[in-house]
Write an enzyme that holds these catalytic residues in place. Structure first.
Site, PDB file in Angstrom:
ATOM      1  N   GLY A 235     -39.432  50.869  36.784  1.00  0.00           N
ATOM      2  CA  GLY A 235     -38.177  50.916  36.052  1.00  0.00           C
ATOM      3  C   GLY A 235     -37.238  49.854  36.551  1.00  0.00           C
ATOM      4  O   GLY A 235     -37.677  48.823  37.025  1.00  0.00           O
ATOM      5  N   SER A 236     -35.937  50.082  36.440  1.00  0.00           N
ATOM      6  CA  SER A 236     -34.925  49.165  36.971  1.00  0.00           C
ATOM      7  C   SER A 236     -33.565  49.505  36.387  1.00  0.00           C
ATOM      8  O   SER A 236     -33.459  50.126  35.328  1.00  0.00           O
ATOM      9  CB  SER A 236     -35.222  47.691  36.647  1.00  0.00           C
TER      10      SER A 236
END
Length: 794
Positions: A235-236
Site C-alpha cells: 500500500g502507501s
C-alpha cells in the site's frame, strides 16, 4: 572468499577522509563515448550519516556503475537472490519446491518461477524491448545506467569478501549482465499482470479426454481480484500541499510507501549526481539504478499502489477438434507453444510447455487462484500491456530531472511507463499534482458493453476486470491517439488533479484525491466512484484536510502526521466498545468456543486507551486483537456517498459477534501471558543485534497512517517481526536558499547484512520517531561529521 571476474579487473580504493571530492570540471572532462569505448567506468561515492551514499559521476554509465557498486556493498545477498530469479535458475540452486523469493513475482514454487522467467529469457523478450527506439523503448541514458549498474555490481564482487551469512561462499552469487538488470525492471513492470499469475501461466495445459467439464465462476473470479485490490500488505500514503497552505508559499510533500521489510522489494537510499545533468535523492527499489521515490532542488514525488487493474482476460472460442486452436472471426489460429526446460538441483531437468496466443498466455486454475478452466470449448488468455513496454526506467529518470510538477507530468506523458502506481508531487513554486498515470489496457465502458462475455459482464462492473470475447478481432483493447503503444490509455484519459490545496492518496481510487474536489468521469478499469473508502483513506483525508485548513504548514507538520499514530477505528468505536463491555451482564461474554469469559477488566482498559498505536499506548494491543476478530459488517450506519469521509459509523455492539470477539481477544491475551493493559511496544517489535526494538503503527483495518503489518505469534510475545509497512519515508519542502528541506527515514535501515553498521541504525531511529536530516546541497554533504569517500573505478 574473494570472488574474481573472468573478464573484468576492477580496483577500488577507499579513502577514509572527508576532504576528497570529485571536482565538477574533472567530472565533465571525459565524454560518455570515451568512457564507454575504453571500458573505464568510475564514480566517487561519499557516505554520510546512516550509510547514505552520495554518488557523483561524469556520465550515466558511470553513475550506474557507482550505484551498482554501492547497492552491492549494502545488499549483495538480496540482489544476488533476485538475479537468480530473473535468470530462471532458482530450481537449479535451491530445488523446485516452495520459493523464498516472492518479491519479483507471485510464483509459489521455484519451478513455476523458473518456467516463467526462463521462458522470458528463451524468447528474448527483454532484449526485443530494449531494442525499441525511444521513447517507445528505453533511452540511451537508461541503457547506460543499466549496463553501468551491472559493471559496478560485478566490480564489488571482484574486490570484496562477502560477510553476510545469507550468501557467503554461495555458488549462486555470480556476475550479472545489463540484460539481467533490465530483466529485473521487466519483472517489476509485470508484477500486477503476468507476474501476479505466474502459476496460472506455467501450469495451463490443454484438456485431455479425462478432464472433467467445468465452468468459470464469476463470483470466485471477483473475489480473486478484490483480494488483490484489498491486499493488506502492499500500500502507501502520500500527500502534497499547495503553497498557500504552507508557511513559506512553497510546496510540501509527505511520502509514506508501505512495502516489504525483507527481500527484494525493499528500498535503498542514495543521492545521484551528474554535474550539470542530474541531481536527485531518494529511495530506489533494489536492483534498479534509478531513484523510484525522491526529490531534487525543485520537485518531490512519491507513489501509492493504484486501483487500476493492469490486465484483462480474453475468452477464447476453441476449435472443437483441437483445444490448442482458437477462432478469430471464424478463422482458426494455432496457439504458440513455448517449451521451456529448467535445470533442477539433484534431479533431472523439467520441461514444460506454455501456450501463448495473440492475446497473451493461456491461464488455468492454479495456486494463483484464477478459477478459469481450460475446456474443449473455452480457454482464457491474459493480456498484460506492461509485458510489451520498457519505459519504467525513463519515467523515473524523467522525474529526477523535472524542475516542477509540470515536468513530472511531462515525463509521464512522454514515457508512460508506470505499471501499477499513482504519482503525487509538490514543487518549490507551490504547485501540487496527483495523477493515476498507469499503463492499463484500454477498456472503455463502450468496449465492455459491446465485447464482454457473460463472465465479463459480471466481473467488470464489480471488480474492474474485463473479460473480452476473443472470437472477434474488433474486441481487442483499442488505442488512444496520445498513447505510447497500441492497446493502452493515453495521458489525456488519466485521472488527474493539479494545483488543489492538497492531493492525497491512501490506495483507494482517485475519486477523493481531494474530498472537496472529487474526481469523476474516468473509466471503470481505473477504479470506482462513489464507493466506500478504507478507514486509512478516511482518516488520512480528515487529517490532511484539517492541516490544509489550518495553514502555515512546515516540514515539521509532515513529520508529526507520520507519527501521530491515530487510530480512526478507535476514534469511531473504542468508546462504544468500552460502554457496551461495561453493560455485559456479570461482566462476562461467551467466546467462540462456548466458554464464558470475564471481560470486566477489558472495559476499563479500553475506556482509558489513548486511541493511538504509539509504543507506550496501553489498550492498543487489546483493541487491535478485538478489532481483527470482528466481522466486516460491523456498523449500524451504512456508507453514504453524500458523506464518504464520515460513513459508515457507529459500531453495532448489539450483534452477538461483538461480545464473542471481545471474549476471544481477552482469552487470547491471557493465554499468551500478556496483560490486557500492556504497552504496545512490549509486544510489537523487531529483534536486531539480539535486542528488541519496539515498533509503533498499526494494521490496515485500523486505518493508521503509519501502517505496520506483522503476524501474530503469541509464543513469540505478540508481533515479533514486521513483514510490511512504512518503509522509505520522506517529508520534503524547500527553503529560500534553493536547498530542499528534507527529512527521511528508511524504517528497516540500509543494509540486510547483520554485520553492517547500517543493519538496524535507522530502525532504532524509527522506533524513537526520529528522522534523518537529509544532506542534499554540496555544503551540507561536506559538513557531515562522518563523511567518508570511496573512489571506485574499472
Amino acid at each position: 572468499m574473494r570472488t574474481r571476474l573472468r573478464r573484468l579487473t576492477v580496483a577500488a580504493v577507499a579513502l577514509f577522509t572527508g576532504a576528497t571530492v570529485l571536482p565538477a570540471a574533472a567530472a565533465q572532462s571525459q565524454s560518455r563515448q570515451d568512457t564507454l569505448s575504453s571500458g573505464r567506468l568510475s564514480a566517487v561515492v561519499r557516505y554520510t550519516e546512516y550509510g547514505i551514499p552520495h554518488i557523483t559521476a561524469k556520465s550515466y554509465a558511470d553513475l550506474g556503475f557507482g550505484t551498482g557498486w554501492a547497492q552491492a556493498a549494502d545488499q549483495v545477498c538480496v540482489l544476488a537472490d533476485g538475479f537468480v530469479t530473473v535468470k530462471g535458475e532458482r530450481s537449479r540452486h535451491f530445488g523446485p519446491g516452495p520459493t523464498a523469493d516472492r518479491s519479483l513475482s507471485a510464483a509459489t514454487t521455484n519451478l513455476s518461477s523458473d518456467l516463467y522467467f526462463r521462458g522470458v529469457r528463451d524468447t528474448g523478450t527483454v532484449e526485443k524491448l530494449l531494442a525499441e527506439p525511444a521513447p517507445r523503448g528505453p533511452s540511451r541514458q537508461a541503457k547506460d545506467l543499466m549496463s553501468g549498474f551491472a559493471a559496478g555490481y560485478n566490480a564489488w564482487l571482484a574486490q570484496n569478501r562477502i560477510t553476510d551469512p545469507a550468501c557467503a561462499d554461495a555458488p549462486w552469487v555470480r556476475p550479472v549482465t545489463a540484460t539481467d538488470v533490465a530483466a529485473r525492471f521487466y519483472a517489476l513492470s509485470v508484477l500486477g499482470g503476468h507476474g501476479d499469475h505466474v502459476d496460472a501461466i506455467t501450469s495451463a495445459q490443454p484438456p485431455t479426454a479425462g478432464t472433467p467439464a467445468a465452468k468459470a465462476d464469476p463470483r470466485a473470479l471477483i473475489r480473486v481480484v478484490e483480494r488483490r485490490a484489498a491486499d493488506a500488505a502492499m500500500g502507501s500514503n502520500a500527500v502534497a500541499f499547495r503553497g498557500d497552505t504552507t508557511a513559506n508559499g512553497r510546496g510540501l510533500l509527505l511520502g509514506n510507501p508501505h512495502y516489504p521489510w525483507h527481500g527484494g522489494r525493499r528500498f535503498w537510499q542514495s543521492h545521484q549526481t551528474i554535474p550539470g545533468q542530474l541531481d536527485v535523492a531518494g529511495g530506489s527499489l533494489l536492483g534498479l539504478p534509478t531513484v523510484s521515490i525522491g526529490y531534487n532542488a525543485h520537485v518531490a514525488w512519491s507513489h501509492t499502489v493504484a486501483t487500476g487493474v493492469p490486465f484483462n482476460l480474453t475468452q477464447l472460442t476453441l476449435d472443437p477438434s483441437d483445444p490448442t486452436v482458437y477462432l478469430v472471426d471464424g478463422t482458426p489460429e494455432r496457439m504458440t507453444e513455448r517449451t521451456v526446460t529448467v535445470a533442477v538441483k539433484d534431479g533431472a531437468p523439467v520441461t514444460r510447455t506454455q501456450w501463448w496466443t495473440r492475446y497473451g498466455p493461456v491461464v488455468a486454475p492454479s495456486g494463483s487462484g484464477l478459477p478459469l478452466p481450460w475446456t474443449t470449448a473455452t480457454a482464457f488468455a491474459l493480456n498484460d500491456p506492461n509485458a510489451a513496454q520498457f519505459r519504467f526506467a525513463d519515467t523515473s529518470l524523467g522525474f529526477g530531472k523535472a524542475r516542477d510538477t509540470a515536468g513530472v507530468a511531462a515525463a509521464l506523458a512522454r514515457h508512460q511507463g508506470l505499471p501499477w502506481v499513482n504519482t503525487i508531487a509538490a514543487d518549490s513554486a507551490g504547485h501540487t499534482l496527483f495523477t493515476q498515470s498507469q499503463v492499463l489496457p484500454r477498456i472503455t465502458g463502450d468496449l465492455a458493453a459491446t465485447c464482454s462475455t457473460p463472465l465479463g459482464s459480471a466481473t467488470y462492473p464489480a471488480a474492474g476486470l474485463a473479460v473480452l470475447d476473443g472470437s472477434r478481432a474488433a474486441c481487442a483493447p483499442g488505442s488512444d491517439p496520445d498513447a505510447a503503444q497500441p492497446g493502452i490509455f493515453g495521458p489525456a484519459s488519466m485521472p488527474t488533479l493539479a494545483d488543489a490545496p492538497y492531493v492525497e492518496n491512501s490506495n483507494d481510487s482517485a475519486w477523493l484525491t481531494n474530498a472537496a474536489k472529487p474526481l469523476t468521469g474516468y473509466e471503470r478499469i481505473f477504479g470506482t466512484v462513489g464507493t466506500q473508502r478504507s478507514l486509512r483513506t478516511r482518516g488520512a483525508l480528515q487529517d490532511v484536510a484539517a492541516l490544509a485548513e489550518r495553514g502555515k504548514l512546515t516540514v515539521r507538520d509532515l513529520q508529526a502526521q507520520q507519527f501521530a499514530n491515530r487510530v480512526p477505528a478507535g476514534d469511531l468505536a473504542a468508546a462504544d466498545t468500552a460502554t457496551a463491555c461495561a453493560a455485559l451482564p456479570g461482566g462476562t461474554a461467551t467466546g467462540s468456543n462456548g466458554t464464558a469469559v470475564d471481560v470486566s477488566e477489558a472495559c476499563g482498559v479500553l475506556a482509558a486507551w489513548d486511541r493511538t498505536m504509539d509504543t507506550g499506548s496501553r489498550g492498543a494491543l487489546l483493541f487491535d486483537r478485538f478489532w481483527r476478530k470482528l466481522p466486516a459488517q460491523r456498523w449500524k450506519v451504512p456508507f453514504s456517498a453524500a458523506d464518504p469521509v464520515n460513513t459508515p459509523h457507529t459500531l453495532n455492539t448489539d450483534s452477538p459477534a461483538f461480545a464473542t470477539a471481545l471474549a476471544d481477544a481477552v482469552s487470547e491475551l491471557r493465554a499468551a501471558g500478556i496483560p490486557l493493559n500492556s504497552p504496545l511496544g512490549a509486544h510489537q517489535f523487531v529483534v536486531r543485534d539480539g535486542k528488541r526494538i519496539p515498533i509503533s503503527g498499526g494494521t490496515e483495518s485500523l486505518g493508521v497512517w503509519n501502517k505496520i503489518e506483522a503476524s501474530w505469534n503469541p509464543a513469540g510475545g505478540g508481533y515479533p517481526e514486521v513483514s510490511m509497512g512504512s518503509s522509505h519515508i520522506q517529508a520534503v519542502g524547500w527553503d529560500a536558499s534553493g536547498c530542499p528541506v528534507a527529512r527521511t527515514l528508511l524504517s528497516y535501515s540500509q543494509s540486510s547484512n547483520p554485520s553492517s553498521p547500517h543493519y538496524a541504525d535507522q530502525t532504532r531511529l524509527y522506533a524513537r520517531e526520529r528522522w534523518v536530516t537529509a544532506r542534499f546541497c554540496e555544503k551540507d554533504v561536506k559538513a557531515s561529521p562522518v563523511l567518508r569517500t570511496v573512489r571506485v573505478h574499472s
